[in-house]
Scaffold this active site. Sequence first.
Site, PDB file in Angstrom:
ATOM      1  N   GLU A  56       0.834  -1.197   0.000  1.00 14.60           N
ATOM      2  CA  GLU A  56       0.000   0.000   0.000  1.00 14.60           C
ATOM      3  C   GLU A  56       0.874   1.254   0.000  1.00 14.60           C
ATOM      4  OE1 GLU A  56      -1.070   2.045   3.385  1.00 14.60           O
ATOM      5  OE2 GLU A  56      -1.233   0.246   4.646  1.00 14.60           O
ATOM      6  N   LYS A 120      -5.732  10.532   0.555  1.00 16.41           N
ATOM      7  CA  LYS A 120      -5.854   9.176   1.084  1.00 16.41           C
ATOM      8  C   LYS A 120      -7.031   8.506   0.394  1.00 16.41           C
ATOM      9  CE  LYS A 120      -6.483   6.751   5.495  1.00 16.41           C
ATOM     10  NZ  LYS A 120      -6.712   6.944   6.954  1.00 16.41           N
ATOM     11  N   ASP A 172     -18.715   3.566  12.887  1.00 19.59           N
ATOM     12  CA  ASP A 172     -17.458   3.898  12.202  1.00 19.59           C
ATOM     13  C   ASP A 172     -16.656   2.611  12.016  1.00 19.59           C
ATOM     14  OD1 ASP A 172     -15.230   5.008  11.126  1.00 19.59           O
ATOM     15  OD2 ASP A 172     -14.864   6.447  12.744  1.00 19.59           O
ATOM     16  N   SER A 174     -14.065   0.580   9.264  1.00 21.61           N
ATOM     17  CA  SER A 174     -13.207   0.765   8.092  1.00 21.61           C
ATOM     18  C   SER A 174     -13.722  -0.028   6.887  1.00 21.61           C
ATOM     19  CB  SER A 174     -11.778   0.319   8.418  1.00 21.61           C
ATOM     20  OG  SER A 174     -10.988   0.294   7.249  1.00 21.61           O
ATOM     21  N   ALA A 175     -13.583   0.569   5.714  1.00 19.75           N
ATOM     22  CA  ALA A 175     -13.953  -0.122   4.465  1.00 19.75           C
ATOM     23  C   ALA A 175     -13.028  -1.286   4.171  1.00 19.75           C
ATOM     24  CB  ALA A 175     -13.922   0.871   3.302  1.00 19.75           C
ATOM     25  N   ASP A 176     -11.876  -1.356   4.883  1.00 16.47           N
ATOM     26  CA  ASP A 176     -10.932  -2.449   4.660  1.00 16.47           C
ATOM     27  C   ASP A 176     -11.595  -3.810   4.878  1.00 16.47           C
ATOM     28  OD1 ASP A 176      -9.183  -0.356   4.426  1.00 16.47           O
ATOM     29  OD2 ASP A 176      -8.028  -0.793   6.234  1.00 16.47           O
ATOM     30  N   LYS A 193      -4.864  -2.149  13.584  1.00 13.51           N
ATOM     31  CA  LYS A 193      -4.226  -1.045  14.298  1.00 13.51           C
ATOM     32  C   LYS A 193      -4.704  -1.022  15.759  1.00 13.51           C
ATOM     33  CE  LYS A 193      -3.790   1.819  10.156  1.00 13.51           C
ATOM     34  NZ  LYS A 193      -4.515   0.991   9.187  1.00 13.51           N
TER      35      LYS A 193
END
Length: 802
Positions: A56, A120, A172, A174-176, A193
Site C-alpha cells: 500500500e 488518502k 465507524d 473501516s472499508a478495509d 491497528k
Amino acid sequence: MLRTRQVLSTSGYVPRRCCHRSFKSLSESLPRNAPIDVHPEVEDALVNNKPVVALESTIITHGMPYPTSLEMARSVESIVRSTGSIPATIALIGGRVKIGLSDSELARLADQGANPGAVKLSRRDIAAAIALKKDGGTTCSSTLIFSALAGIKVFATGGLGGVHRGGENTMDVSADLQELTRCPVGLVSAGVKSILDIGRTLEYLETLGVPVLSYAETNDFPAFYTRKSGFKSPWHVSDPITAAKILQTHRQLGMSNGALFAVPIPEQYEAIGVTLQDAVEQAVSESEELGISTRGKEVTPWLLKRVGELTQGKSLASNVALVENTALVGGQIAMEYSKLALGASSQIDQHHPFVSHIGPKSNIEARAATTGQQLAAANTIEHNAKGVPQQLASLIVVGCAAVDITSQPQVKAGSDSKLGLHSTSPGKVSVSLGGVGRNIAEAAHRILKSRAPHLPSAAMLVAPISDDPFGHLLVNETRSLGMRTDGFMRRDGRRSPVCSLLLDGTGGLTGGVADMDLIQSLEGDAILSILRDHKPKMLAVDANLSPETLTLVVDHCLQENIDVFFEPTSVTKSTVILPAIAASLGSSVKSPIKFASPNLLELAQMYHEARSSHTDLMAQEHWWQIMDSFGIGTQFRMDLERMARRNVSEHNSALGTLSFLIDKGVAQMAINLLPFFQHLVIKCGEQGVVVAMRMNESESSWKAERSNPHDRYAVSRSPSSGELVVLQHFPALQLPEGTQVNVTGAGDSLVGSLLATLVEHPKDFENPIRLKEMIDRAQQAAILTLQSSYAVSPLLSSEQRP
C-alpha cells in the site's frame, strides 16, 4: 477437461481470472480505457507467474514523516526482493492508477512538503481522485481492489483497519473489512491497528466470513505494537507453505473472499510495546475530547502522529519494524504460492501435445494451449458495421514471428562442456518468442504504449502461423504482452516457425535448426488487404519475405504514399529487397524505400549485389541521374577525411578512429545506395551508428548546416537540384561493464524504437537535433535489451524507457 481461462489484457499481460461473479480483471477494465498502468517489472512477473507482493502507499503519504516514509518504502521493496518476489507498490499518480512504482514516484509520494496535495484513497475516493487527476496513497481497501484486479494474490501492510472504538454507536467501521469479502487476496499485516477496537473487529470479520489466522505458533492475535492483544484467532499457521495452500484452496474453490494473516511484531520490540500501547490509549482519549474521533478518515493519521509525539518517535521505529516484518512474510508466502500455481498449471495442461516441462520458462509453454476457434479469431481484423477495422494501426510490421527453443547442458567442475554423442545430458531448455519482425513489433509496441497507455495499440504485427502448439503459443504470448493478434495469418497443413539452438556448457553456439519455411507462404495480396483496411503511416518489413511479395507490397506503398522501412535481417537475406527496388525505378526520382537499417556486413552485401551484373541497378540511367544530382565534390570528400580522424569513442580510444568510414568504403557504399534507400541507419556495433541521408534542401532543417567534422557529420548540397546529402556518425552509448546478458534482439529493439518515433514524427531525420535524440533513444533501447534475458526488454514499457 477444465482449463484456467485466460483473457486478453491491453496492459501487456494476462491475469488469471478468478471464478466468481463480482471480481473484475484488467482484461475487462483496460479495453474501456481504464487509467491503469502496470510497471514493466510487475507485468513481466505476472505474465510469467513469478511471485508478486502488493504494497500500500497511504503509509508513505500519510502514515510516516518524510524522509522516514521514503526510506521505509525503499526498505520494504528491498525486503520483498530478498525473498525472490517482486514488489508492486500501488498508488495514484496524476490521476492514473500505478501498479508498481518507480523510485522517483516513491519519492514524489513520500515528500509531503513538496507534494502536499496527495490524498488518502479508500474505495469511495477512487473515481473522484482519478477524475481530478490527483496523487494519492492507497489504503488497505483500495490496495486490495487493485491487487485483485491485477491478479496479485499477496498484499503486505502494517495494520488493517477495523471497527473504531465506540463503533457500536458511531457505526465507524473501516472499508478495509468489507473489501476482504470481495477481493481474493491474502492480506499479511501485524493484526489491526491498536487504536481500534480489536475484539469487535474480529467479531465483524467472523460475520463477514473472512478467515483470520495468526501467523505464529499460537492462536494469539497480535495488537500491532505488541505480540498479544488478549484475543484469539480461530486458526494459526507458522510457515509460508501452509499459508500459500490456504490461498490456493480459495482459488480452487472459486471463493471470492480474501484471508487475513496476522503477523506479530518481532520479539525485540515487545518490551517497548506496552509503553506504546499506553500512548495509544492516551491519544484515543484526546481524540474523543477534541472531537477528532468523528472525522472519518482523518482520525487514523492524527492518532498515529499523536502516538509518535507522545513516545518521542519510539513508535515510529516499531512501526517501521512491523511493516518490514510483514513484507518479509508476505514475500515468503508469495514465493510458495507461485510454486503451487505453477504446479497447478502444469497439471492442467499435462495432456496437451505441447510439452510444458522443458525448462525454466515452462510457464510460457503451459500457456500454449488454446482452441482452434481462438486461433481462427486471431486471423481476422475486427470490423465495425461499416466494414472498417475498429482500431486502425498506424504502424504495421510484416515479418517472421517464431518460437525460440534454446538447450544448454549443465557443466560440472572438471568435465567437458560439450554434449556427448548419441546421448542426452541434463541441462536447461528454455522457450521464448523470437523472429525479427516480431521483436521489432514488440519493441515499437512497448514504446508507443508507454507514451499513450490509454489508447489502443498503434502497432500491428503481420505474420503467418500454423494451427499447431507453437502457433497457439505465439498467439497467447503476443496477446499477453498487450499486443494485437489480428495480424496473425493461419496457414493450415504447415509448421509454425521454430528455431532450436544448441549451446555448449559455456553458452557458445554448438548448432541448431531453423524451421522458417512458413514465412514464404505470406502472399502479397493478403498483406495488401490489411494495408487497405488500416492505411498505416508506415510499413516495416523484414527480409524473410519472398522477393515477389516484397515487390507487390513496395509498389502498393509507393502508390499510396506509405513509408517503407526495410530491416535486412541477415547478410544472405539482405538483398531480397533489390527486385522490388528494380521494379519501381524510374517511376519517381525519390528513393523507393524510405528507411533501411543494415549492419556493416549487410550494407556491403547490398552494395555489391546492387552493382553486380545480376541486377545492374547501378548501371541504369536512373541511378546515374540521381547520383549526378547529389553534386558531391572535392569539399565533401575532404570533410569526410577530416571526420575520419576523429576517435570512434570519446571514452575508449582502443576502438580507434572513424577511418573505417573511408578505408572500408562505408561512406562510399552508403551514398551509392541512397537512390534506392532515402535514409540508411547503419548499425556498427561498438563503433556506434552511421546515418546516411538524402533530402530536399528546401524542406529540411539541414539547409542551414555546413559540414562539421568535429561534430561527426559531413554535408553536401547541390544548388542546381536542391539535393542535400548528409553522413553523420553517432558514438555508441556506453554499456555498464558486466551488465550484458543477451545479444539477441538488441538490433531489433533499436529498429523498434526508431519506428515508434517515426510513426509519430516522420520528419525527424530532417532535423539535426531531433535526429540525435531519436538515435540516442534507439541506442538506449538496444542497451536495455542487451541487459535483459528477453529478446525485447520489458523495460521499454517503463517511464524510464528511451
